[in-house]
Motif scaffolding. Structure first.
Motif, PDB file in Angstrom:
ATOM      1  N   GLU A 148       1.113   6.933  -6.752  1.00 37.57           N
ATOM      2  CA  GLU A 148      -0.016   7.841  -7.010  1.00 37.57           C
ATOM      3  C   GLU A 148       0.378   9.298  -6.760  1.00 37.57           C
ATOM      4  O   GLU A 148       0.044  10.183  -7.551  1.00 37.57           O
ATOM      5  N   THR A 149       1.092   9.549  -5.672  1.00 41.56           N
ATOM      6  CA  THR A 149       1.517  10.907  -5.344  1.00 41.56           C
ATOM      7  C   THR A 149       2.457  11.456  -6.407  1.00 41.56           C
ATOM      8  O   THR A 149       2.302  12.592  -6.871  1.00 41.56           O
ATOM      9  N   LYS A 172       2.174   1.916  -3.498  1.00 45.73           N
ATOM     10  CA  LYS A 172       1.092   2.398  -4.362  1.00 45.73           C
ATOM     11  C   LYS A 172       0.782   3.862  -4.074  1.00 45.73           C
ATOM     12  O   LYS A 172       0.545   4.649  -4.991  1.00 45.73           O
ATOM     13  N   THR A 173       0.809   4.223  -2.801  1.00 46.93           N
ATOM     14  CA  THR A 173       0.560   5.615  -2.421  1.00 46.93           C
ATOM     15  C   THR A 173       1.632   6.529  -2.994  1.00 46.93           C
ATOM     16  O   THR A 173       1.333   7.604  -3.517  1.00 46.93           O
ATOM     17  N   TRP A 174       2.891   6.104  -2.913  1.00 45.88           N
ATOM     18  CA  TRP A 174       3.992   6.905  -3.465  1.00 45.88           C
ATOM     19  C   TRP A 174       3.849   7.068  -4.983  1.00 45.88           C
ATOM     20  O   TRP A 174       4.038   8.155  -5.523  1.00 45.88           O
ATOM     21  N   LYS A 181       0.820  -1.216   0.000  1.00 45.15           N
ATOM     22  CA  LYS A 181       0.000   0.000   0.000  1.00 45.15           C
ATOM     23  C   LYS A 181       0.854   1.267   0.000  1.00 45.15           C
ATOM     24  O   LYS A 181       0.529   2.239  -0.682  1.00 45.15           O
TER      25      LYS A 181
END
Length: 64
Positions: A11-12, A7-9, A4
């Protein structure tokens, strides 16, 4: 492994840099990297590994 946090990185970074980012992602798999190191070969010589295919996709994206 895409956890997760990764994935967050991604997306950012995509939000920040948009189309200036490469579409290709390189997965991490230790075994093909270790084997290439032990054989003193280039990772792309064995195209059966997913990692090698990822790097080839990045090269193709750069050429295009």
């Amino acid at each position: 492994n895409r956890n997760k946090l990764e994935k967050t990185w991604i997306e950012t970074l995509s939000e920040l840099f948009g189309d200036r980012m490469f579409q290709t992602t390189i997965r991490y798999q230790a075994k093909p990297v270790e084997e290439a190191s032990l054989k003193k070969s280039i990772l792309l010589e064995d195209m059966t590994s997913g990692v090698a295919q990822d790097y080839q996709a990045l090269v193709d994206e750069l050429v295009d």
